[in-house]
Design an enzyme around this catalytic site. Sequence first.
Site, PDB file in Angstrom:
ATOM      1  N   HIS A  11       0.822  -1.204   0.000  1.00 15.33           N
ATOM      2  CA  HIS A  11       0.000   0.000   0.000  1.00 15.33           C
ATOM      3  C   HIS A  11       0.855   1.253   0.000  1.00 15.33           C
ATOM      4  O   HIS A  11       0.397   2.333  -0.341  1.00 15.33           O
ATOM      5  CB  HIS A  11      -0.887  -0.049   1.257  1.00 15.33           C
ATOM      6  CG  HIS A  11      -1.935   1.003   1.297  1.00 15.33           C
ATOM      7  ND1 HIS A  11      -1.640   2.342   1.286  1.00 15.33           N
ATOM      8  CD2 HIS A  11      -3.272   0.912   1.347  1.00 15.33           C
ATOM      9  CE1 HIS A  11      -2.775   3.030   1.334  1.00 15.33           C
ATOM     10  NE2 HIS A  11      -3.774   2.178   1.362  1.00 15.33           N
ATOM     11  N   CYS A  12       2.142   1.134   0.370  1.00 20.08           N
ATOM     12  CA  CYS A  12       2.926   2.350   0.665  1.00 20.08           C
ATOM     13  C   CYS A  12       3.940   2.725  -0.405  1.00 20.08           C
ATOM     14  O   CYS A  12       3.801   3.761  -1.049  1.00 20.08           O
ATOM     15  CB  CYS A  12       3.653   2.177   1.988  1.00 20.08           C
ATOM     16  SG  CYS A  12       2.529   1.991   3.369  1.00 20.08           S
ATOM     17  N   ILE A  13       4.951   1.871  -0.578  1.00 13.83           N
ATOM     18  CA  ILE A  13       6.118   2.301  -1.355  1.00 13.83           C
ATOM     19  C   ILE A  13       5.777   2.635  -2.823  1.00 13.83           C
ATOM     20  O   ILE A  13       6.313   3.598  -3.361  1.00 13.83           O
ATOM     21  CB  ILE A  13       7.261   1.236  -1.293  1.00 13.83           C
ATOM     22  CG1 ILE A  13       7.468   0.760   0.152  1.00 13.83           C
ATOM     23  CG2 ILE A  13       8.557   1.768  -1.866  1.00 13.83           C
ATOM     24  CD1 ILE A  13       7.916   1.813   1.126  1.00 13.83           C
TER      25      ILE A  13
END
Length: 437
Positions: A270-272
């Site tokens: 979900h982030c990088i």
Amino acid sequence: MSEWENKIKSKKIVVGVLGLGYVGLPLVREFTSAGLRVVGFDIDQKKVDTLNSGRSIIKHVPHSDVAKMKESGLFEATSDMSRIRKADSVIICVPTPLTANREPDMQYIVKSSETISKYLQKGQLISLESTTYPGTTQEVMIPILETSGLKAGRDFHVAFSPEREDPGNKQFTTKTIPKVVGGLTKKCLEMACQMYGAAINRIVPVSTLEVAEATKILENVYRCINIAMVNELKMVFDRMGIDVWEVIESAKTKPFGFSPFYPGPGLGGHCIPIDPFYLTWKARQYGMATRFIELAGEINTNMPHYVIQKTMDALNEKKKSLRGSKVLLLGLAYKKDIDDLRESPSIELIELLQEKGAIVDYNDPYVPQSIKQRQHDLQMKSKKLSEKMLASYDVVLISTDHSCYDYDWIVKNSKLVVDSRNATAKVSSGREIIVKA
Ligand SMILES: NC(=O)c1ccc[n+]([C@@H]2O[C@H](COP(=O)([O-])OP(=O)(O)OC[C@H]3O[C@@H](n4cnc5c(N)ncnc54)[C@H](O)[C@@H]3O)[C@@H](O)[C@H]2O)c1
């Protein structure tokens, strides 16, 4: 001692956690373990019912932990947002994805702020944890909350505290990962530090909301760029006949000035792959370009294509084309030992393989069937591994290096193994069928 501090110390505070996902649920666990009462809010009634029945919704928070939270009488989940009125604080842990045009999708922050504004009370503390661009709390969240008629910093309090959750990490938990906190005013900061300090070992106060927001972005940009760098070096060294993983192992013996990052089949989670582009979007408003982020994005998004090319080359060596070949992909989750499919490069690999005419199956012990994603719907089921089954595929492609796989056994029973994670590093016999990608 202030009334707020007293309420925390005497465990009379009611913490609201809005958004009971990968970030919200571990946070609930820490607050309840510290003996604080928590009301969890979510719009997903199925999640609410599952949690209230004492069962978990994510793999790395075991059912027994949720059962314990329920038995303690300290936790209840609800979709009744009017109960926000009775909470002393509301911590927002909602998704922050990108739109189809790769711009920040603020709908979840906007909707949850609108919901809170309806029930906002004097004296409440609202803390945003979702990863976002610097300025979101002041420019997006506070104006919506103030439609309640209450004034931020005077009538209610505002903080930003970025979530640093790392699912599957056995070394650090929500409790032991230091928590960065920024406040709108000195009092907001103090209140937020006291609340988080009741459940988390180390609090790191910073001077503004924007510094707290930018801290999380820096952490994720740092990872994104370093992963892109090793992905590029993987391709360069491969041409030179040098194994990048061995180079990294060797370089990391330097006791200072080097942090290892590992190449892979592409970025996931979900982030990088997402958060750095929140900054890119915001930087444009200041007439600035984030060239490192763009370049890293370009390299990382190309990685699945590189893995497919290596798979085609490996088949070619065996006088086979990818079209018509049977491919078994191991690991659908975006990283090892978790069940999260979001942005998983495995999904793209499967789609690329299918586009090129391969017959593809997958196995993932944590993902019995593919789950519909925002832009993908594979509609596939995990195939059970067996010796006979492995031998029936032209190539086995390791996309996620789950620890539970027996790589010796996999190599022993496969015709050809393409390894995008160096998962087979310790396999000693049958190495001639392994191709690193
Ligand atoms: N997953 C991670 O490892 C991780 C790590 C660090 C930071 N983050 C950040 O934390 C934030 C949350 O991510 P996540 O992985 O927990 O997401 P998630 O999708 O697992 O959980 C979000 C939850 O919010 C609920 N929700 C959505 N809109 C709502 C609303 N209006 N009111 C109430 N509930 C609502 C959803 O139903 C869902 O249960 C994101 O900004 C993410 O970038 C995630």
